[in-house]
Design a protein around this motif. Sequence first.
Motif, PDB file in Angstrom:
ATOM      1  N   GLU A 114      60.142  24.477  17.057  1.00  0.00           N
ATOM      2  CA  GLU A 114      59.362  23.539  17.571  1.00  0.00           C
ATOM      3  C   GLU A 114      59.783  22.216  17.622  1.00  0.00           C
ATOM      4  O   GLU A 114      59.915  21.291  18.530  1.00  0.00           O
ATOM      5  N   GLY A 115      60.438  21.760  16.263  1.00  0.00           N
ATOM      6  CA  GLY A 115      60.742  20.435  15.997  1.00  0.00           C
ATOM      7  C   GLY A 115      61.989  19.853  16.864  1.00  0.00           C
ATOM      8  O   GLY A 115      61.963  19.043  17.753  1.00  0.00           O
ATOM      9  N   LEU A 116      62.886  20.674  17.014  1.00  0.00           N
ATOM     10  CA  LEU A 116      64.165  20.486  17.950  1.00  0.00           C
ATOM     11  C   LEU A 116      63.908  20.407  19.284  1.00  0.00           C
ATOM     12  O   LEU A 116      64.557  19.413  20.144  1.00  0.00           O
ATOM     13  N   THR A 117      63.135  21.268  19.667  1.00  0.00           N
ATOM     14  CA  THR A 117      62.954  21.406  21.080  1.00  0.00           C
ATOM     15  C   THR A 117      62.069  20.357  21.556  1.00  0.00           C
ATOM     16  O   THR A 117      62.412  19.673  22.805  1.00  0.00           O
ATOM     17  N   LYS A 118      61.047  19.925  20.643  1.00  0.00           N
ATOM     18  CA  LYS A 118      60.343  18.666  21.285  1.00  0.00           C
ATOM     19  C   LYS A 118      61.300  17.360  21.129  1.00  0.00           C
ATOM     20  O   LYS A 118      61.052  16.619  22.140  1.00  0.00           O
ATOM     21  N   LEU A 119      62.144  17.223  20.299  1.00  0.00           N
ATOM     22  CA  LEU A 119      62.992  16.260  20.073  1.00  0.00           C
ATOM     23  C   LEU A 119      63.852  15.988  21.377  1.00  0.00           C
ATOM     24  O   LEU A 119      64.033  15.012  22.198  1.00  0.00           O
ATOM     25  N   ILE A 120      64.566  17.338  21.744  1.00  0.00           N
ATOM     26  CA  ILE A 120      65.594  17.351  22.874  1.00  0.00           C
ATOM     27  C   ILE A 120      64.591  17.131  24.131  1.00  0.00           C
ATOM     28  O   ILE A 120      65.143  16.247  25.068  1.00  0.00           O
ATOM     29  N   LYS A 121      63.564  17.495  24.247  1.00  0.00           N
ATOM     30  CA  LYS A 121      62.575  17.206  25.443  1.00  0.00           C
ATOM     31  C   LYS A 121      62.473  15.775  25.710  1.00  0.00           C
ATOM     32  O   LYS A 121      62.304  15.173  26.790  1.00  0.00           O
ATOM     33  N   GLY A 168      67.486  26.715  25.696  1.00  0.00           N
ATOM     34  CA  GLY A 168      68.250  27.935  25.097  1.00  0.00           C
ATOM     35  C   GLY A 168      68.123  28.027  23.539  1.00  0.00           C
ATOM     36  O   GLY A 168      68.027  29.229  23.027  1.00  0.00           O
ATOM     37  N   PHE A 169      67.860  26.859  22.872  1.00  0.00           N
ATOM     38  CA  PHE A 169      67.652  26.902  21.430  1.00  0.00           C
ATOM     39  C   PHE A 169      66.480  27.524  21.033  1.00  0.00           C
ATOM     40  O   PHE A 169      66.317  28.539  20.336  1.00  0.00           O
ATOM     41  N   LYS A 170      65.395  27.174  21.750  1.00  0.00           N
ATOM     42  CA  LYS A 170      64.031  27.931  21.908  1.00  0.00           C
ATOM     43  C   LYS A 170      63.963  29.384  22.253  1.00  0.00           C
ATOM     44  O   LYS A 170      63.301  30.290  21.405  1.00  0.00           O
ATOM     45  N   ALA A 171      64.822  29.918  23.175  1.00  0.00           N
ATOM     46  CA  ALA A 171      64.924  31.144  23.444  1.00  0.00           C
ATOM     47  C   ALA A 171      65.400  32.149  22.557  1.00  0.00           C
ATOM     48  O   ALA A 171      65.145  33.076  22.221  1.00  0.00           O
ATOM     49  N   THR A 172      66.422  31.408  21.768  1.00  0.00           N
ATOM     50  CA  THR A 172      67.173  32.123  20.941  1.00  0.00           C
ATOM     51  C   THR A 172      66.341  32.542  19.822  1.00  0.00           C
ATOM     52  O   THR A 172      66.543  33.683  19.233  1.00  0.00           O
ATOM     53  N   LEU A 173      65.554  31.481  19.164  1.00  0.00           N
ATOM     54  CA  LEU A 173      64.799  31.578  17.924  1.00  0.00           C
ATOM     55  C   LEU A 173      63.543  32.838  18.517  1.00  0.00           C
ATOM     56  O   LEU A 173      62.983  33.542  17.498  1.00  0.00           O
ATOM     57  N   ASP A 174      63.043  32.665  19.555  1.00  0.00           N
ATOM     58  CA  ASP A 174      61.906  33.376  20.239  1.00  0.00           C
ATOM     59  C   ASP A 174      62.256  34.570  20.160  1.00  0.00           C
ATOM     60  O   ASP A 174      61.670  35.790  20.001  1.00  0.00           O
ATOM     61  N   LYS A 175      63.412  35.019  20.487  1.00  0.00           N
ATOM     62  CA  LYS A 175      63.986  36.369  20.561  1.00  0.00           C
ATOM     63  C   LYS A 175      64.198  37.003  19.196  1.00  0.00           C
ATOM     64  O   LYS A 175      64.330  38.367  19.089  1.00  0.00           O
ATOM     65  N   PHE A 234      68.891  24.202   7.650  1.00  0.00           N
ATOM     66  CA  PHE A 234      70.312  23.405   7.354  1.00  0.00           C
ATOM     67  C   PHE A 234      71.561  24.173   7.522  1.00  0.00           C
ATOM     68  O   PHE A 234      72.705  23.848   6.970  1.00  0.00           O
ATOM     69  N   SER A 235      71.600  25.110   8.547  1.00  0.00           N
ATOM     70  CA  SER A 235      72.827  25.708   8.917  1.00  0.00           C
ATOM     71  C   SER A 235      72.631  25.975  10.348  1.00  0.00           C
ATOM     72  O   SER A 235      71.915  25.840  11.008  1.00  0.00           O
ATOM     73  N   GLN A 236      74.096  26.111  10.800  1.00  0.00           N
ATOM     74  CA  GLN A 236      74.398  26.402  12.223  1.00  0.00           C
ATOM     75  C   GLN A 236      73.665  27.556  13.010  1.00  0.00           C
ATOM     76  O   GLN A 236      73.763  28.688  12.392  1.00  0.00           O
ATOM     77  N   VAL A 237      73.044  27.145  14.108  1.00  0.00           N
ATOM     78  CA  VAL A 237      72.303  28.214  14.818  1.00  0.00           C
ATOM     79  C   VAL A 237      73.110  28.309  16.304  1.00  0.00           C
ATOM     80  O   VAL A 237      73.333  27.272  16.981  1.00  0.00           O
ATOM     81  N   VAL A 238      73.857  29.283  16.568  1.00  0.00           N
ATOM     82  CA  VAL A 238      74.686  29.349  17.840  1.00  0.00           C
ATOM     83  C   VAL A 238      73.846  29.911  18.881  1.00  0.00           C
ATOM     84  O   VAL A 238      72.689  30.726  18.745  1.00  0.00           O
ATOM     85  N   PHE A 239      73.751  29.316  19.974  1.00  0.00           N
ATOM     86  CA  PHE A 239      72.728  29.521  21.219  1.00  0.00           C
ATOM     87  C   PHE A 239      73.604  29.048  22.517  1.00  0.00           C
ATOM     88  O   PHE A 239      74.617  28.359  22.381  1.00  0.00           O
ATOM     89  N   GLN A 240      72.706  29.453  23.435  1.00  0.00           N
ATOM     90  CA  GLN A 240      73.504  29.367  24.965  1.00  0.00           C
ATOM     91  C   GLN A 240      72.554  28.367  25.579  1.00  0.00           C
ATOM     92  O   GLN A 240      71.429  28.667  25.550  1.00  0.00           O
TER      93      GLN A 240
END
Length: 435
Positions: free
Chosen positions: A295-302, A90-97, A387-393
């Motif tokens: 990329e960084g957060l998505t890899k960490l979550i995976k 969801g985080f990756k999809a939000t930034l990709d869009k 360093f700010s909040q990203v809202v995603f689903q």
Amino acid sequence: MKRFFSSLLTVLALATVLMIWIKLPWFAVLGIAIAIALWLLATRSGRLAREATKLGIAGLPQRWGASSVIVIGIAGVVGVLVAMLAMGEGFKATLDKTGDDSTAILLRAGSQAETNSVITRDQTPLIAALPGIVRAADGKALVSPELSQVVNLVSRNDGGDVNVQFRGVGPQGWAIRPQIKIVQGRKFNPGLREIVIGKGAQTQFRDMEVGKQLKLANQQWTIVGVFEAKDSHDSELWTDADVLGPSYQRQAFQSVTVKLTGKSGFKQLKAALASDPRLKLDVATTRDYYGKQSEGLTKLIKILGSVIGAIMAIGAVFGALNSMYAAVAGRAREIATLRALGFRGLPVVTAVMLETMLLALLGGVLGALIAWLVFNGYTVSTLGNNFSQVVFQFKVSPELAWTGLKWALGIGLVGGLFPALRAARLPVTEALRAA
């Protein structure tokens, strides 16, 4: 020592097989399933295995307590794994869009994000004159010099302070991003301390209603509208860059976003920047820029999801082993009778394995279904690269559900192997005598 190393090699071999299985593409798994189905239908051993499997499945209601341990354990593994991966997806999809190939972002050379970039005000007219940038009907370049200031707001969930991106945009910022629509109120007026807020920010942070005032930089700002972008901009507050800069004593911009003239526009812009020594800037399409931000957060979550899933999977494997060993012991007479009737080792092994895999499949489907019902579309926020909040689903996609099912079947494969081998080696005479 010999037994220890033999056990260690067995465990490593099983772990390797499990990892290979999880990495298999869908068509390879389908090919394996078809091959097993053909063997069950077309060969004598397969038909015997099929009949033995029917007997085992028919007895599941009498062993439902032990069988439920397998189903619930694997459902827990799959549910947690899919939920974790859905967060990263969801985080990756939000930034990709957020980005596309029709717009580009310029940063100071070497900067990885807006927070550590500086573009001086005397550079913006030079950027506007470069080739590859779309011109509006009045001849002005579609260029938006922008500032990004992190401010503290109050979370709706726990009342704690959270970092939120307060973006100052240029007059052309709306034209460059036509997908952003005002859904409540109006746009801010240039030169005034007025704010429009993203729809995601309105749902996640307090005091985000139109007409309310926020105290930022020791000044009162009025919320005049709400916009919807369906990307990471939904997490932001927007105002006029020429008002935001002086309020926070910022003399320069941090980035410049431009609209490109087709596919060749990016190449023209990049070549022009490289040839102008006054502009030591890097340029990237917004698709590439925001893709790298995820990329960084998505890899960490995976990685975290896989590690947590693996730890839970070990527990589920032991649960499956205990349950299936108990099932084999309880069916000793039945298995011995089958052996006496001519059922050789392979059909017996296959029958126990198929029974375990069926229970694992039920657990996998249950876990994936729970993850989809509970987490798909669930809205959260987390810190991004600025360093700010990203809202995603959360996004529970069919691909993630398929990954969860492969994990479930892999656990069933390992958990059923040793009990199946024990069933095949069960001495017929001793089992019948004990019964």
